[in-house]
Motif scaffolding. Structure first.
Motif, PDB file in Angstrom:
ATOM      1  N   ALA A  33     -10.945 -20.345  30.592  1.00 21.12           N
ATOM      2  CA  ALA A  33     -11.653 -20.028  31.845  1.00 21.12           C
ATOM      3  C   ALA A  33     -11.907 -18.527  31.939  1.00 21.12           C
ATOM      4  CB  ALA A  33     -10.858 -20.520  33.052  1.00 21.12           C
ATOM      5  N   ALA A  34     -10.941 -17.731  31.530  1.00 20.73           N
ATOM      6  CA  ALA A  34     -11.126 -16.276  31.549  1.00 20.73           C
ATOM      7  C   ALA A  34     -12.216 -15.856  30.563  1.00 20.73           C
ATOM      8  CB  ALA A  34      -9.814 -15.570  31.230  1.00 20.73           C
ATOM      9  N   LEU A  35     -12.289 -16.535  29.410  1.00 18.58           N
ATOM     10  CA  LEU A  35     -13.320 -16.216  28.426  1.00 18.58           C
ATOM     11  C   LEU A  35     -14.718 -16.553  28.939  1.00 18.58           C
ATOM     12  CD1 LEU A  35     -11.692 -17.548  25.120  1.00 18.58           C
ATOM     13  CD2 LEU A  35     -11.667 -15.207  26.011  1.00 18.58           C
ATOM     14  N   LEU A  36     -14.801 -17.584  29.761  1.00 18.59           N
ATOM     15  CA  LEU A  36     -16.098 -18.028  30.293  1.00 18.59           C
ATOM     16  C   LEU A  36     -16.573 -17.190  31.477  1.00 18.59           C
ATOM     17  CD1 LEU A  36     -15.445 -21.843  30.025  1.00 18.59           C
ATOM     18  CD2 LEU A  36     -17.261 -20.600  28.831  1.00 18.59           C
ATOM     19  N   ALA A  37     -15.674 -16.461  32.089  1.00 16.34           N
ATOM     20  CA  ALA A  37     -16.015 -15.686  33.283  1.00 16.34           C
ATOM     21  C   ALA A  37     -16.906 -14.502  32.932  1.00 16.34           C
ATOM     22  CB  ALA A  37     -14.741 -15.181  33.954  1.00 16.34           C
ATOM     23  N   SER A  38     -17.793 -14.162  33.870  1.00 15.03           N
ATOM     24  CA  SER A  38     -18.643 -12.979  33.744  1.00 15.03           C
ATOM     25  C   SER A  38     -19.153 -12.621  35.130  1.00 15.03           C
ATOM     26  CB  SER A  38     -19.825 -13.241  32.810  1.00 15.03           C
ATOM     27  OG  SER A  38     -20.683 -12.112  32.786  1.00 15.03           O
ATOM     28  N   PRO A  39     -19.225 -11.341  35.457  1.00 15.76           N
ATOM     29  CA  PRO A  39     -19.803 -10.960  36.752  1.00 15.76           C
ATOM     30  C   PRO A  39     -21.314 -11.216  36.797  1.00 15.76           C
ATOM     31  CG  PRO A  39     -19.169  -9.007  35.497  1.00 15.76           C
ATOM     32  CD  PRO A  39     -18.678 -10.201  34.730  1.00 15.76           C
ATOM     33  N   ASP A  40     -21.920 -11.409  35.630  1.00 10.94           N
ATOM     34  CA  ASP A  40     -23.350 -11.697  35.531  1.00 10.94           C
ATOM     35  C   ASP A  40     -23.526 -13.220  35.440  1.00 10.94           C
ATOM     36  OD1 ASP A  40     -25.895 -12.333  34.256  1.00 10.94           O
ATOM     37  OD2 ASP A  40     -26.075 -10.194  33.787  1.00 10.94           O
ATOM     38  N   ALA A  41     -24.155 -13.804  36.436  1.00  4.26           N
ATOM     39  CA  ALA A  41     -24.303 -15.271  36.501  1.00  4.26           C
ATOM     40  C   ALA A  41     -25.056 -15.833  35.296  1.00  4.26           C
ATOM     41  CB  ALA A  41     -25.003 -15.667  37.796  1.00  4.26           C
ATOM     42  N   LYS A  42     -26.068 -15.121  34.809  1.00  2.00           N
ATOM     43  CA  LYS A  42     -26.834 -15.607  33.654  1.00  2.00           C
ATOM     44  C   LYS A  42     -25.967 -15.616  32.392  1.00  2.00           C
ATOM     45  CE  LYS A  42     -30.975 -14.849  30.948  1.00  2.00           C
ATOM     46  NZ  LYS A  42     -31.936 -15.855  31.029  1.00  2.00           N
ATOM     47  N   LEU A  43     -25.167 -14.562  32.203  1.00  2.00           N
ATOM     48  CA  LEU A  43     -24.287 -14.530  31.035  1.00  2.00           C
ATOM     49  C   LEU A  43     -23.220 -15.618  31.128  1.00  2.00           C
ATOM     50  CD1 LEU A  43     -23.811 -10.687  30.454  1.00  2.00           C
ATOM     51  CD2 LEU A  43     -25.452 -12.247  29.380  1.00  2.00           C
ATOM     52  N   ALA A  44     -22.682 -15.835  32.324  1.00  2.00           N
ATOM     53  CA  ALA A  44     -21.697 -16.907  32.520  1.00  2.00           C
ATOM     54  C   ALA A  44     -22.325 -18.267  32.212  1.00  2.00           C
ATOM     55  CB  ALA A  44     -21.141 -16.872  33.938  1.00  2.00           C
ATOM     56  N   ALA A  45     -23.565 -18.478  32.645  1.00  2.00           N
ATOM     57  CA  ALA A  45     -24.262 -19.752  32.382  1.00  2.00           C
ATOM     58  C   ALA A  45     -24.520 -19.927  30.884  1.00  2.00           C
ATOM     59  CB  ALA A  45     -25.573 -19.810  33.161  1.00  2.00           C
ATOM     60  N   ASN A  46     -24.898 -18.856  30.204  1.00  2.00           N
ATOM     61  CA  ASN A  46     -25.129 -18.937  28.756  1.00  2.00           C
ATOM     62  C   ASN A  46     -23.833 -19.248  28.009  1.00  2.00           C
ATOM     63  OD1 ASN A  46     -27.841 -18.400  29.095  1.00  2.00           O
ATOM     64  ND2 ASN A  46     -27.724 -16.283  28.383  1.00  2.00           N
ATOM     65  N   LYS A  47     -22.739 -18.604  28.416  1.00  2.83           N
ATOM     66  CA  LYS A  47     -21.437 -18.895  27.806  1.00  2.83           C
ATOM     67  C   LYS A  47     -21.076 -20.361  28.009  1.00  2.83           C
ATOM     68  CE  LYS A  47     -18.904 -14.505  28.327  1.00  2.83           C
ATOM     69  NZ  LYS A  47     -17.692 -13.956  28.981  1.00  2.83           N
ATOM     70  N   ARG A  48     -21.238 -20.853  29.235  1.00  2.01           N
ATOM     71  CA  ARG A  48     -20.895 -22.245  29.558  1.00  2.01           C
ATOM     72  C   ARG A  48     -21.756 -23.217  28.754  1.00  2.01           C
ATOM     73  NH1 ARG A  48     -16.884 -25.428  30.760  1.00  2.01           N
ATOM     74  NH2 ARG A  48     -16.166 -23.920  32.284  1.00  2.01           N
ATOM     75  N   LEU A  49     -23.033 -22.921  28.609  1.00  3.75           N
ATOM     76  CA  LEU A  49     -23.932 -23.779  27.832  1.00  3.75           C
ATOM     77  C   LEU A  49     -23.412 -23.932  26.399  1.00  3.75           C
ATOM     78  CD1 LEU A  49     -26.888 -25.146  27.646  1.00  3.75           C
ATOM     79  CD2 LEU A  49     -27.478 -22.994  26.512  1.00  3.75           C
ATOM     80  N   VAL A  50     -23.110 -22.824  25.756  1.00  2.21           N
ATOM     81  CA  VAL A  50     -22.643 -22.858  24.369  1.00  2.21           C
ATOM     82  C   VAL A  50     -21.267 -23.515  24.281  1.00  2.21           C
ATOM     83  CG1 VAL A  50     -21.914 -21.407  22.432  1.00  2.21           C
ATOM     84  CG2 VAL A  50     -24.059 -20.908  23.631  1.00  2.21           C
TER      85      VAL A  50
END
Length: 161
Positions: A33-50
């Motif tokens: 969960a910490a690895l998936l977190a990002s203050p940038d919503a687009k980067l968080a969404a891209n991480k989650r997608l992958v």
């Protein structure tokens, strides 16, 4: 110019004559969960997608979900797999059968990095020592993805033929 080559040769010789130093083992991160977190919503969404692609399609073998995650025109840079989503599904369908989807990536994940439209997953990789096959060491494997229009459009890894 001659001095540059002499220095390079001297350094190379020294490095080859030194005994191998003990390695600090590569270790997996326990908190995905910490690895998936990002203050940038687009980067968080891209991480989650992958991340979800990796769990559901790659690890769990649910190739029927590939179109949810991958562009049809997916570009593959791994020399063992042809380009295109259909080619990915055909290749992995030969040996990957659907199984339960785990709540987190099973492979020993070190980190997830995202910048712009790129996401990189880094993993612990254990390798047999070529000089002593009874021993192993750890190194890092990576898979890098480019996201386009909310889907994985391109993939790189260090695989060789």
């Amino acid at each position: 110019m001659r001095h540059t080559f002499a220095i390079a040769a001297l350094l190379a010789g020294c490095c080859l004559s030194l005994p191998a130093a003990a390695q600090v083992p590569v270790t997996a991160a326990p908190d995905h969960a910490a690895l998936l977190a990002s203050p940038d919503a687009k980067l968080a969404a891209n991480k989650r997608l992958v991340y979800d692609f990796w769990r559901e399609v790659f690890e769990a073998g649910h190739l029927e979900l590939a179109d949810k995650y991958m562009a049809e025109t997916y570009i593959q840079h791994n020399p063992m797999v042809a380009t295109g989503r259909a080619a990915f599904v055909e290749f992995f369908g030969r040996f990957k059968k659907p199984g339960p989807i785990a709540p987190k990536v099973a492979a020993p994940l070190v980190t997830i990095t995202a910048e712009g439209d790129i996401v990189v997953l880094s993993f612990v990789r254990e390798v047999k020592d070529a000089k002593d096959p009874t021993k192993t060491y750890t190194t890092t494997w990576f898979d890098m993805f480019r996201i386009e229009n909310g889907k994985i459009a391109e993939h790189w890894d260090p695989a060789t033929r």
